[in-house]
Design an enzyme around this catalytic site. Structure first.
Site, PDB file in Angstrom:
ATOM      1  N   GLU A   1      23.224 -40.139  24.984  1.00  0.00           N
ATOM      2  CA  GLU A   1      24.219 -40.370  26.044  1.00  0.00           C
ATOM      3  C   GLU A   1      23.983 -39.419  27.214  1.00  0.00           C
ATOM      4  O   GLU A   1      24.413 -39.701  28.331  1.00  0.00           O
ATOM      5  CB  GLU A   1      25.632 -40.162  25.492  1.00  0.00           C
ATOM      6  CG  GLU A   1      26.180 -41.332  24.718  1.00  0.00           C
ATOM      7  CD  GLU A   1      26.386 -42.580  25.566  1.00  0.00           C
ATOM      8  OE1 GLU A   1      27.235 -42.554  26.459  1.00  0.00           O
ATOM      9  OE2 GLU A   1      25.685 -43.576  25.340  1.00  0.00           O
TER      10      GLU A   1
ATOM     11  N   SER B   1      22.641 -35.761  22.239  1.00  0.00           N
ATOM     12  CA  SER B   1      22.786 -37.218  22.232  1.00  0.00           C
ATOM     13  C   SER B   1      22.029 -37.894  23.370  1.00  0.00           C
ATOM     14  O   SER B   1      21.951 -37.375  24.492  1.00  0.00           O
ATOM     15  CB  SER B   1      24.269 -37.553  22.363  1.00  0.00           C
ATOM     16  OG  SER B   1      24.449 -38.896  22.708  1.00  0.00           O
TER      17      SER B   1
ATOM     18  N   TYR C   1      32.378 -37.313  27.421  1.00  0.00           N
ATOM     19  CA  TYR C   1      31.642 -36.992  26.191  1.00  0.00           C
ATOM     20  C   TYR C   1      30.221 -36.541  26.518  1.00  0.00           C
ATOM     21  O   TYR C   1      29.739 -35.510  26.023  1.00  0.00           O
ATOM     22  CB  TYR C   1      31.603 -38.226  25.275  1.00  0.00           C
ATOM     23  CG  TYR C   1      30.609 -38.114  24.141  1.00  0.00           C
ATOM     24  CD1 TYR C   1      30.926 -37.433  22.967  1.00  0.00           C
ATOM     25  CD2 TYR C   1      29.329 -38.678  24.231  1.00  0.00           C
ATOM     26  CE1 TYR C   1      30.008 -37.321  21.919  1.00  0.00           C
ATOM     27  CE2 TYR C   1      28.412 -38.571  23.194  1.00  0.00           C
ATOM     28  CZ  TYR C   1      28.761 -37.887  22.042  1.00  0.00           C
ATOM     29  OH  TYR C   1      27.845 -37.772  21.017  1.00  0.00           O
TER      30      TYR C   1
HETATM   31  P1  NDP Z   1      31.523 -38.619  13.343  1.00  0.00           P
HETATM   32  O1  NDP Z   1      32.522 -38.914  14.406  1.00  0.00           O
HETATM   33  O2  NDP Z   1      31.367 -39.567  12.205  1.00  0.00           O
HETATM   34  O3  NDP Z   1      31.833 -37.167  12.729  1.00  0.00           O
HETATM   35  C1  NDP Z   1      32.341 -36.118  13.497  1.00  0.00           C
HETATM   36  C2  NDP Z   1      32.719 -34.970  12.596  1.00  0.00           C
HETATM   37  O4  NDP Z   1      33.234 -33.894  13.385  1.00  0.00           O
HETATM   38  C3  NDP Z   1      33.826 -35.309  11.561  1.00  0.00           C
HETATM   39  O5  NDP Z   1      33.494 -34.690  10.347  1.00  0.00           O
HETATM   40  C4  NDP Z   1      35.053 -34.655  12.170  1.00  0.00           C
HETATM   41  O6  NDP Z   1      36.029 -34.293  11.229  1.00  0.00           O
HETATM   42  C5  NDP Z   1      34.409 -33.396  12.767  1.00  0.00           C
HETATM   43  N1  NDP Z   1      35.266 -32.726  13.736  1.00  0.00           N
HETATM   44  C6  NDP Z   1      35.831 -33.238  14.851  1.00  0.00           C
HETATM   45  N2  NDP Z   1      36.531 -32.301  15.506  1.00  0.00           N
HETATM   46  C7  NDP Z   1      36.418 -31.149  14.783  1.00  0.00           C
HETATM   47  C8  NDP Z   1      36.917 -29.837  14.930  1.00  0.00           C
HETATM   48  N3  NDP Z   1      37.694 -29.487  15.955  1.00  0.00           N
HETATM   49  N4  NDP Z   1      36.587 -28.909  14.009  1.00  0.00           N
HETATM   50  C9  NDP Z   1      35.812 -29.233  12.947  1.00  0.00           C
HETATM   51  N5  NDP Z   1      35.319 -30.471  12.737  1.00  0.00           N
HETATM   52  C10 NDP Z   1      35.614 -31.419  13.651  1.00  0.00           C
HETATM   53  O7  NDP Z   1      30.124 -38.416  14.082  1.00  0.00           O
HETATM   54  P2  NDP Z   1      28.633 -38.730  13.561  1.00  0.00           P
HETATM   55  O8  NDP Z   1      28.489 -38.279  12.175  1.00  0.00           O
HETATM   56  O9  NDP Z   1      28.273 -40.121  13.939  1.00  0.00           O
HETATM   57  O10 NDP Z   1      27.779 -37.805  14.532  1.00  0.00           O
HETATM   58  C11 NDP Z   1      27.501 -36.432  14.210  1.00  0.00           C
HETATM   59  C12 NDP Z   1      27.193 -35.677  15.479  1.00  0.00           C
HETATM   60  O11 NDP Z   1      26.060 -36.245  16.120  1.00  0.00           O
HETATM   61  C13 NDP Z   1      28.304 -35.680  16.518  1.00  0.00           C
HETATM   62  O12 NDP Z   1      28.262 -34.438  17.171  1.00  0.00           O
HETATM   63  C14 NDP Z   1      27.907 -36.784  17.474  1.00  0.00           C
HETATM   64  O13 NDP Z   1      28.474 -36.567  18.752  1.00  0.00           O
HETATM   65  C15 NDP Z   1      26.402 -36.627  17.456  1.00  0.00           C
HETATM   66  N6  NDP Z   1      25.631 -37.815  17.726  1.00  0.00           N
HETATM   67  C16 NDP Z   1      25.856 -38.951  17.004  1.00  0.00           C
HETATM   68  C17 NDP Z   1      25.075 -40.067  17.197  1.00  0.00           C
HETATM   69  C18 NDP Z   1      25.304 -41.323  16.431  1.00  0.00           C
HETATM   70  O14 NDP Z   1      24.788 -42.361  16.883  1.00  0.00           O
HETATM   71  N7  NDP Z   1      26.005 -41.284  15.298  1.00  0.00           N
HETATM   72  C19 NDP Z   1      23.953 -40.036  18.188  1.00  0.00           C
HETATM   73  C20 NDP Z   1      23.797 -38.772  18.856  1.00  0.00           C
HETATM   74  C21 NDP Z   1      24.605 -37.704  18.620  1.00  0.00           C
HETATM   75  P3  NDP Z   1      37.118 -35.386  10.676  1.00  0.00           P
HETATM   76  O15 NDP Z   1      36.431 -36.095   9.542  1.00  0.00           O
HETATM   77  O16 NDP Z   1      38.244 -34.515  10.252  1.00  0.00           O
HETATM   78  O17 NDP Z   1      37.446 -36.298  11.814  1.00  0.00           O
HETATM   79  P1  GDR Z   2      28.019 -45.292  22.121  1.00  0.00           P
HETATM   80  O1  GDR Z   2      28.414 -46.234  20.887  1.00  0.00           O
HETATM   81  O2  GDR Z   2      29.037 -45.290  23.180  1.00  0.00           O
HETATM   82  O3  GDR Z   2      26.624 -45.680  22.522  1.00  0.00           O
HETATM   83  O4  GDR Z   2      28.040 -43.851  21.449  1.00  0.00           O
HETATM   84  P2  GDR Z   2      29.419 -47.462  20.779  1.00  0.00           P
HETATM   85  O5  GDR Z   2      29.025 -48.165  19.539  1.00  0.00           O
HETATM   86  O6  GDR Z   2      30.836 -47.044  20.911  1.00  0.00           O
HETATM   87  O7  GDR Z   2      29.056 -48.354  22.072  1.00  0.00           O
HETATM   88  C1  GDR Z   2      27.767 -48.903  22.267  1.00  0.00           C
HETATM   89  C2  GDR Z   2      27.813 -49.915  23.408  1.00  0.00           C
HETATM   90  O8  GDR Z   2      28.523 -51.080  22.987  1.00  0.00           O
HETATM   91  C3  GDR Z   2      29.379 -51.498  24.041  1.00  0.00           C
HETATM   92  N1  GDR Z   2      30.514 -52.258  23.490  1.00  0.00           N
HETATM   93  C4  GDR Z   2      31.457 -51.770  22.661  1.00  0.00           C
HETATM   94  N2  GDR Z   2      31.607 -50.549  22.091  1.00  0.00           N
HETATM   95  C5  GDR Z   2      32.666 -50.358  21.270  1.00  0.00           C
HETATM   96  N3  GDR Z   2      32.809 -49.173  20.667  1.00  0.00           N
HETATM   97  N4  GDR Z   2      33.591 -51.338  21.028  1.00  0.00           N
HETATM   98  C6  GDR Z   2      33.486 -52.587  21.586  1.00  0.00           C
HETATM   99  O9  GDR Z   2      34.320 -53.449  21.360  1.00  0.00           O
HETATM  100  C7  GDR Z   2      32.366 -52.819  22.440  1.00  0.00           C
HETATM  101  N5  GDR Z   2      31.925 -53.888  23.130  1.00  0.00           N
HETATM  102  C8  GDR Z   2      30.817 -53.545  23.767  1.00  0.00           C
HETATM  103  C9  GDR Z   2      29.807 -50.190  24.711  1.00  0.00           C
HETATM  104  O10 GDR Z   2      30.329 -50.453  26.015  1.00  0.00           O
HETATM  105  C10 GDR Z   2      28.501 -49.422  24.682  1.00  0.00           C
HETATM  106  O11 GDR Z   2      27.724 -49.748  25.797  1.00  0.00           O
HETATM  107  C11 GDR Z   2      27.501 -43.596  20.146  1.00  0.00           C
HETATM  108  C12 GDR Z   2      28.305 -42.421  19.549  1.00  0.00           C
HETATM  109  O12 GDR Z   2      27.914 -42.260  18.202  1.00  0.00           O
HETATM  110  C13 GDR Z   2      28.040 -41.135  20.305  1.00  0.00           C
HETATM  111  O13 GDR Z   2      28.670 -40.043  19.615  1.00  0.00           O
HETATM  112  C14 GDR Z   2      26.525 -40.912  20.372  1.00  0.00           C
HETATM  113  O14 GDR Z   2      26.247 -39.731  21.080  1.00  0.00           O
HETATM  114  C15 GDR Z   2      25.837 -42.110  21.007  1.00  0.00           C
HETATM  115  O15 GDR Z   2      26.131 -43.265  20.240  1.00  0.00           O
HETATM  116  C16 GDR Z   2      24.326 -41.942  21.057  1.00  0.00           C
END
Ligand code: NDP
Ligand code: GDR
Length: 337
Positions: free
Chosen positions: A130, A128, A152
């Site tokens: 992050e 990520s 995280y």
């Molecule tokens: P989601 O939160 O939508 O999905 C996470 C998934 O992980 C769900 O299917 C969840 O299952 C599963 N999970 C959580 N805990 C466990 C466990 N103990 N065993 C098995 N499965 C588990 O995330 P995204 O699809 O958005 O992201 C996918 C991956 O990419 C994540 O690793 C995230 O950290 C990473 N990532 C995401 C980004 C983004 O912007 N979306 C950017 C960079 C990285 P359940 O449905 O049961 O909750």
């Molecule tokens: P992020 O996504 O932390 O970048 O992680 P999120 O959308 O939660 O926050 C982005 C930014 O928005 C600001 N923010 C708020 N965020 C949330 N959730 N709710 C609010 O009300 C709000 N107001 C302002 C946050 O402070 C932050 O700066 C996502 C996840 O998908 C991670 O798993 C992944 O790794 C990174 O993106 C890349």
């Protein structure tokens, strides 16, 4: 014979889009699902895409090595995509140990299962942006130093280096995709883009009158999940494993992203948005902007959806969802009256 993919996190946003993409490429798609008492609900994203009957789900947990070995032994995947994580940054301060167990040590579990039961398979780790956190350079690429700012991000850094280490120690084809924020109508509603589009849809339908947000000045590089899962697949088609940044290169603030959503319904965000200090994070990541030139050069990957197009798609999808919900509620009220 069809190639087989195993996806942890198949029920999440990326897992659903990746499944759809791999099915379109002719893959046999398998996924790991953790047990829940909400039977029939956890696969709602797969059902939204209409692919739930085309994937095979296996009960397991990323914290449970024996279940992961059993599943890898059974499926014998050609590619394993490790997408499972506790992925909500805010929650990682409330549940740091759980986050470490799943998001960090879970990567070792997945790699161990692969090393023991299917070492020839290719491995993708969902790293990520992050990890860049307090960014040390204005544009972040594969060489930018990391500075994680949340439990995280620290956990993701562990997973990232474990992936590199297993490649160097055991010769696994293990790749890490450093993906910047990517969103879609399938994003969980706790993340800021979907929180905004969901509220904007409810405001449009007269179901809400305000939207509480935290730091409006935070800046992110937002792309579409449908575009980003293609990059994951392209990475595993390379003969040599490695690291790749995936991003659009456009940075926008939470405030600007809100403006796009409110413009789409012809409303003024200043009338509805309230800043709630309790939504600020203990340590913020102020600004992230990715340089994906390596992905462009080596993978031939480019984002296809702009931020404006994506936010409008998400608002429209939320309006449709809430219109259906409001219709159902009205019907239920008229039946019980
Ligand atoms: P989601 O939160 O939508 O999905 C996470 C998934 O992980 C769900 O299917 C969840 O299952 C599963 N999970 C959580 N805990 C466990 C466990 N103990 N065993 C098995 N499965 C588990 O995330 P995204 O699809 O958005 O992201 C996918 C991956 O990419 C994540 O690793 C995230 O950290 C990473 N990532 C995401 C980004 C983004 O912007 N979306 C950017 C960079 C990285 P359940 O449905 O049961 O909750
Ligand atoms: P992020 O996504 O932390 O970048 O992680 P999120 O959308 O939660 O926050 C982005 C930014 O928005 C600001 N923010 C708020 N965020 C949330 N959730 N709710 C609010 O009300 C709000 N107001 C302002 C946050 O402070 C932050 O700066 C996502 C996840 O998908 C991670 O798993 C992944 O790794 C990174 O993106 C890349």
């Amino acid at each position: 014979m069809a190639r087989r993919a195993l996806i942890t996190g198949i029920t999440g946003q990326d897992g659903a889009y990746l499944s759809e993409f791999l099915l379109s490429k002719g893959y046999e798609v398998h996924g790991v699902v953790r047990r829940s008492s909400h039977v029939g609900f956890t696969d709602y994203r797969l059902r939204w895409l209409g692919i739930e009957s085309r994937v095979t789900l296996h009960d397991g947990d990323l914290c449970d090595l024996s279940s992961m070995i059993r599943i890898v032994e059974l499926v014998q995947p050609d590619e394993l995509y490790n997408l499972a994580a506790q992925s909500f940054v805010s929650a990682s301060w409330d549940q740091p140990i759980l986050t470490a167990n799943v998001t960090a040590v879970g990567v070792t579990v997945a790699l161990e299962a692969l090393r023991i039961a299917r070492p020839s398979a290719r491995f993708y780790q969902a790293s990520s942006s992050e990890m860049f956190g307090l960014a040390q350079e204005p544009l972040q690429n594969e060489k930018t130093p990391f500075y994680p700012r949340s439990p995280y991000a620290v956990a993701k850094l562990y997973g990232h280096w474990t992936t590199v280490n297993y490649r160097e120690s055991f010769g696994l084809h293990a790749t890490s995709g450093i993906l910047f924020n990517h969103e879609s109508p399938l994003r969980s509603v706790e993340f800021v883009t979907r929180k905004v589009t969901d509220a904007v849809a409810r405001i449009k339908l007269g179901l809400a009158t305000e939207l509480k947000l935290g730091n409006l000045d935070a800046q992110r590089d937002w792309g579409h999940a449908r575009d980003y899962v293609k990059a994951m697949w392209l990475m595993l088609q390379q003969p040599v494993p490695g690291e790749y940044v995936v991003a659009t290169g456009r940075m926008a603030s939470v405030r600007e992203m809100c403006q796009i959503a409110f413009d789409h319904i012809g409303a003024d965000p200043d009338r509805y948005v309230r800043v709630d200090q309790s939504l600020y994070r203990p340590a913020e990541v102020d600004a992230l902007q990715g340089d994906a030139s390596k992905a462009r050069r080596v993978l031939g990957w480019r984002p296809e959806t702009t931020l404006d197009e994506m936010i409008r798609e998400m608002v429209d999808a939320d309006i449709e969802r809430h219109s259906e919900g409001a219709m159902r509620a009205r019907r239920a009220r008229s039946i019980s009256a």
